[in-house]
Design a protein around this motif. Sequence first.
Motif, PDB file in Angstrom:
ATOM      1  N   LEU A  23      -7.580  10.233  -0.736  1.00 35.71           N
ATOM      2  CA  LEU A  23      -7.135  10.857  -1.720  1.00 35.71           C
ATOM      3  C   LEU A  23      -6.678  12.239  -1.714  1.00 35.71           C
ATOM      4  O   LEU A  23      -5.746  12.907  -2.043  1.00 35.71           O
ATOM      5  N   GLU A  24      -7.675  12.862  -0.901  1.00 34.51           N
ATOM      6  CA  GLU A  24      -7.564  14.435  -0.505  1.00 34.51           C
ATOM      7  C   GLU A  24      -6.378  14.582   0.335  1.00 34.51           C
ATOM      8  O   GLU A  24      -5.667  15.459   0.127  1.00 34.51           O
TER       9      GLU A  24
ATOM     10  N   ARG B 285       0.947  -1.452   0.032  1.00 42.32           N
ATOM     11  CA  ARG B 285       0.030   0.007  -0.076  1.00 42.32           C
ATOM     12  C   ARG B 285       0.928   1.329   0.166  1.00 42.32           C
ATOM     13  O   ARG B 285       0.612   2.063  -0.703  1.00 42.32           O
ATOM     14  N   ASP B 286       2.076   1.169   0.618  1.00 45.04           N
ATOM     15  CA  ASP B 286       2.925   2.312   0.583  1.00 45.04           C
ATOM     16  C   ASP B 286       3.350   2.633  -0.517  1.00 45.04           C
ATOM     17  O   ASP B 286       3.435   3.781  -0.813  1.00 45.04           O
TER      18      ASP B 286
ATOM     19  N   ALA C 175     -10.285   5.735  -6.193  1.00 38.04           N
ATOM     20  CA  ALA C 175      -9.226   5.172  -6.860  1.00 38.04           C
ATOM     21  C   ALA C 175      -9.144   3.593  -6.499  1.00 38.04           C
ATOM     22  O   ALA C 175      -9.045   3.254  -5.209  1.00 38.04           O
ATOM     23  N   GLU C 176      -9.057   2.852  -7.634  1.00 35.79           N
ATOM     24  CA  GLU C 176      -8.577   1.572  -7.315  1.00 35.79           C
ATOM     25  C   GLU C 176      -7.099   1.250  -8.142  1.00 35.79           C
ATOM     26  O   GLU C 176      -7.427   1.369  -9.353  1.00 35.79           O
TER      27      GLU C 176
ATOM     28  N   THR D  75      -7.499   0.040  -2.841  1.00 36.64           N
ATOM     29  CA  THR D  75      -8.383   1.058  -2.954  1.00 36.64           C
ATOM     30  C   THR D  75      -8.266   2.401  -1.943  1.00 36.64           C
ATOM     31  O   THR D  75      -7.690   2.391  -1.026  1.00 36.64           O
ATOM     32  N   PHE D  76      -8.638   3.802  -2.648  1.00 39.35           N
ATOM     33  CA  PHE D  76      -8.518   4.771  -1.828  1.00 39.35           C
ATOM     34  C   PHE D  76      -9.748   5.683  -1.950  1.00 39.35           C
ATOM     35  O   PHE D  76     -10.116   5.752  -2.955  1.00 39.35           O
TER      36      PHE D  76
END
Length: 299
Positions: free
Chosen positions: A286-287, A243-244, A268-269, A280-281
């Motif tokens: 995302l912000e 994920r990082d 987002a994916e 996923t985000f």
Amino acid sequence: MEQLKDVLVRGTAWGGKIRVFAVRTTELVRELQRRHNTLPTATAALGRTATAGAIMGAMLKGEEKLTVQVKGNGPIGQIVVDANANGEVRGYVDNPEVLLPSNAEGKIDVAGGVGREGYLHIIKDLGLKDPYRGSVPLISGELGEDFTYYFALSEQTPSAVGLGVLVDADGTVIHAGGFIVQLLPGLTDAEITRLEQAVGSMPHVTSLLDQGESPEGILRRVVGDDLTIHDQMDIRFQCKCSRDRVLQTLVSLGESELQQLIEDDGEAEIVCHFCNEAYTFDRAQLEQLLEQARPKPIQ
Ligand code: ZN
């Protein structure tokens, strides 16, 4: 289902004049099949490439790593495999859902899936400024012969390569494995002929695995009993994604692209090609990334 650990053995034979590698990759290929939902033709093509990659990884040392790319003109599209000296292997195919009728020998039609024209590329990261790159045209698409051709042409090392994946009627992997035998300087013509005959007359790798042969046993079938195994290592599926790392990639898109992503999709994916893991985000995440991507004022 049988659960034998995937192992690779390496050694020498015929008084040190032959270098030998053999590997069982059943669990690795099962994992690749499961992660990418490959159908049998794609399973066999990816599995054979991953098996060759595992052995070529074992030829490296330390932090060195390599990428195998098979770019044929068949329906599978590109095959990509990463491997390193620690026995870690990952890979994917462009089109996993390829299932062709058996070929004339009643075997999986790997050449039909890969294509008989195209290129085999090997990219080795040896820790130098530029990676080593070797490429040869595909000569058969069955992959064993193509790797043999690569070693002869690109690495000037005459080799015999055997790669095999046996798939059950329901699509699960029964056995996978392979060997690479490399001729070192000093072999007589008679010895080379003897080796060629031995390789030419031996059963297919998957038949040997089906008979319960270990990697060492496969090597004995090729070179006979004048064989010294130097070491053994575990082989396993391993992907470097996290994920990082995906976060870093998203941040590196920059402020305006991220802004666009938030406005257009609101989430987002990102799916890793190699392991099919989805990251996923949501909008809030995302912000937060957008904040990180904004250029910092200089103090
Ligand atoms: Zn991954």
